[in-house]
Enzyme design. Sequence first.
Site, PDB file in Angstrom:
ATOM      1  N   GLY A  38     -43.984  43.201  -4.287  1.00  0.00           N
ATOM      2  CA  GLY A  38     -42.942  44.027  -3.691  1.00  0.00           C
ATOM      3  C   GLY A  38     -41.706  43.243  -3.279  1.00  0.00           C
ATOM      4  O   GLY A  38     -41.480  42.107  -3.704  1.00  0.00           O
ATOM      5  N   CYS A  40     -40.906  41.982  -0.332  1.00  0.00           N
ATOM      6  CA  CYS A  40     -41.143  40.815   0.537  1.00  0.00           C
ATOM      7  C   CYS A  40     -41.296  39.531  -0.271  1.00  0.00           C
ATOM      8  O   CYS A  40     -40.608  38.553  -0.026  1.00  0.00           O
ATOM      9  CB  CYS A  40     -42.383  41.050   1.396  1.00  0.00           C
ATOM     10  SG  CYS A  40     -42.781  39.650   2.472  1.00  0.00           S
ATOM     11  N   ALA A 182     -32.004  40.724  11.486  1.00  0.00           N
ATOM     12  CA  ALA A 182     -32.630  39.539  10.891  1.00  0.00           C
ATOM     13  C   ALA A 182     -32.001  39.181   9.548  1.00  0.00           C
ATOM     14  O   ALA A 182     -31.668  38.017   9.297  1.00  0.00           O
ATOM     15  CB  ALA A 182     -34.131  39.764  10.739  1.00  0.00           C
ATOM     16  N   GLU A 202     -20.615  43.022  14.022  1.00  0.00           N
ATOM     17  CA  GLU A 202     -21.721  43.780  14.601  1.00  0.00           C
ATOM     18  C   GLU A 202     -21.188  44.929  15.448  1.00  0.00           C
ATOM     19  O   GLU A 202     -20.331  44.742  16.299  1.00  0.00           O
ATOM     20  CB  GLU A 202     -22.600  42.855  15.460  1.00  0.00           C
ATOM     21  CG  GLU A 202     -23.659  43.548  16.288  1.00  0.00           C
ATOM     22  CD  GLU A 202     -24.596  44.418  15.469  1.00  0.00           C
ATOM     23  OE1 GLU A 202     -24.736  45.609  15.814  1.00  0.00           O
ATOM     24  OE2 GLU A 202     -25.180  43.917  14.478  1.00  0.00           O
ATOM     25  N   VAL A 268     -26.898  46.265   6.897  1.00  0.00           N
ATOM     26  CA  VAL A 268     -26.924  47.301   7.938  1.00  0.00           C
ATOM     27  C   VAL A 268     -28.240  48.063   7.957  1.00  0.00           C
ATOM     28  O   VAL A 268     -28.306  49.204   8.394  1.00  0.00           O
ATOM     29  CB  VAL A 268     -25.746  48.278   7.754  1.00  0.00           C
ATOM     30  CG1 VAL A 268     -24.430  47.591   8.047  1.00  0.00           C
ATOM     31  CG2 VAL A 268     -25.756  48.878   6.344  1.00  0.00           C
ATOM     32  N   HIS A 442     -48.933  17.191  24.612  1.00  0.00           N
ATOM     33  CA  HIS A 442     -47.640  16.545  24.839  1.00  0.00           C
ATOM     34  C   HIS A 442     -47.475  15.378  23.873  1.00  0.00           C
ATOM     35  O   HIS A 442     -48.410  14.611  23.661  1.00  0.00           O
ATOM     36  CB  HIS A 442     -47.572  16.025  26.281  1.00  0.00           C
ATOM     37  CG  HIS A 442     -46.322  15.232  26.567  1.00  0.00           C
ATOM     38  ND1 HIS A 442     -45.119  15.829  26.819  1.00  0.00           N
ATOM     39  CD2 HIS A 442     -46.112  13.890  26.610  1.00  0.00           C
ATOM     40  CE1 HIS A 442     -44.209  14.894  27.029  1.00  0.00           C
ATOM     41  NE2 HIS A 442     -44.793  13.700  26.910  1.00  0.00           N
TER      42      HIS A 442
END
Length: 463
Positions: A38, A40, A182, A202, A268, A442
């Site tokens: 598809g 994606c 996105a 925007e 959009v 860490h």
Amino acid sequence: MSYDIIVLGSGPGGYVAAIRASQLGMKVAVVEKAELGGICLNWGCIPTKALLKSANVFEYISHSEDYGISVTGSKADFGAIVKRSRGVAEKMSGGVKFLMKKNKIDVINGFGKVKAGKKVDVTDDKGKVTEYTASKGVILATGARSRQLPSLPQDGKKIIGYREAMTLPKMPKSMVVVGSGAIGVEFAYFYKTMGVDVTVVEYMPTIVPVEDIEVSKQLERSFKKQKMKIMTNSSVESVDTSGKNCKVKVKTKKGEEIIECDIVLSAVGIETNIEGIGLEDVGIATDKGKVLVNDFYQTNIPGFYAIGDITPGPALAHVASAEGIICVEKISGMNVDSLDYGNIPGCTYCSPEVASVGMTEEQAKEAGYDVKVGKFPFSASGKASAAGANDGFIKLVFDAKYGELLGGHMIGMNVTEMIAEIVSIRKLETTGHDIIKTVHPHPTLSEAIMEAAAAAYDEVIHL
């Protein structure tokens, strides 16, 4: 020809549903008119990430002296970058083809149209129509395409959508990106990094408007630092493509402004692929371009189901996959829970990256919660400083009464890989104090999650 399940569409909803159905012992077919995987895999999630990785590499090279490394003579080969992206997409599509074969799923090439009685007519590329029957059900997973606005009629050359943005024959000198969701900000970052003069327009007051407002403002600062022009509270009224360049008429609070550019990218949003697939003939109910379904994706007509972008939920690949699995497990008779749409992560892969899940601070307050908010900047992170990626922060929103994590909002390097921790925390109903007492390694960027939780309870150590 009869199957237990027939799936229309092979995107991340359709092919995942098909595989899960096969795992549960069903005889399955997938109908696909184009490439397996598809939008994606072929024209969305995967190839854009390949483009963005090239942009990341080029950005590192451009700033190599910040790391004590001198590089001379580097340049971006736009054609080679696009070729690599297409190669990645083709490999992933080939991977889906392998999975279909591995799971004994028949792939029927052609355009599918549903008929009453759980039947599907498939028209192949030669016009031949073949009827198939699904004894347990037909799953609609036909996805969506780039939305077109009257003021932005896409011609594929000067006014383009996301497909053309991935395969432009040459790099433009200037571009106006309309929409800062996105898709818009990812392409804006990619082309700006490649050296294109980029303007983002925007309509809403902030870019990435679905995100927490602090995240939106941080991304705008980061983009402006990259010399990108950001125009919020603005709308494109028209585009004149009659000359060599595009003349974009933008309406702002201060009046109209004309911006000249080579290319206009319309980002959009999307519109669903539900035309011509037989919904009206069968009587399947829709509303505002979406197929109406119950909690387990059954339509109003027994034996017909719908998942993914064509349903009212978030138009995200991982949502479609989750819906597909739940749908076929319910069909098989399993006792399954409905999907928690309040705990769906969203990721945007520009630089800095953006990731979030749950309520924003504003939404939590509007819902009546008394909140504790913890925020930890990456400027205080040793790993971020070592990586030269100080932009951004982690922000956690807690219910002050019970310590429930209502939402997590991140902007910074690799945060799309970190958001799953917050999704798991919310799924397991872990409290803020539990997060503080969970030892994080860490030095890592993920330490910022623990520190942000500590900040909410005035226990932060490194800030």
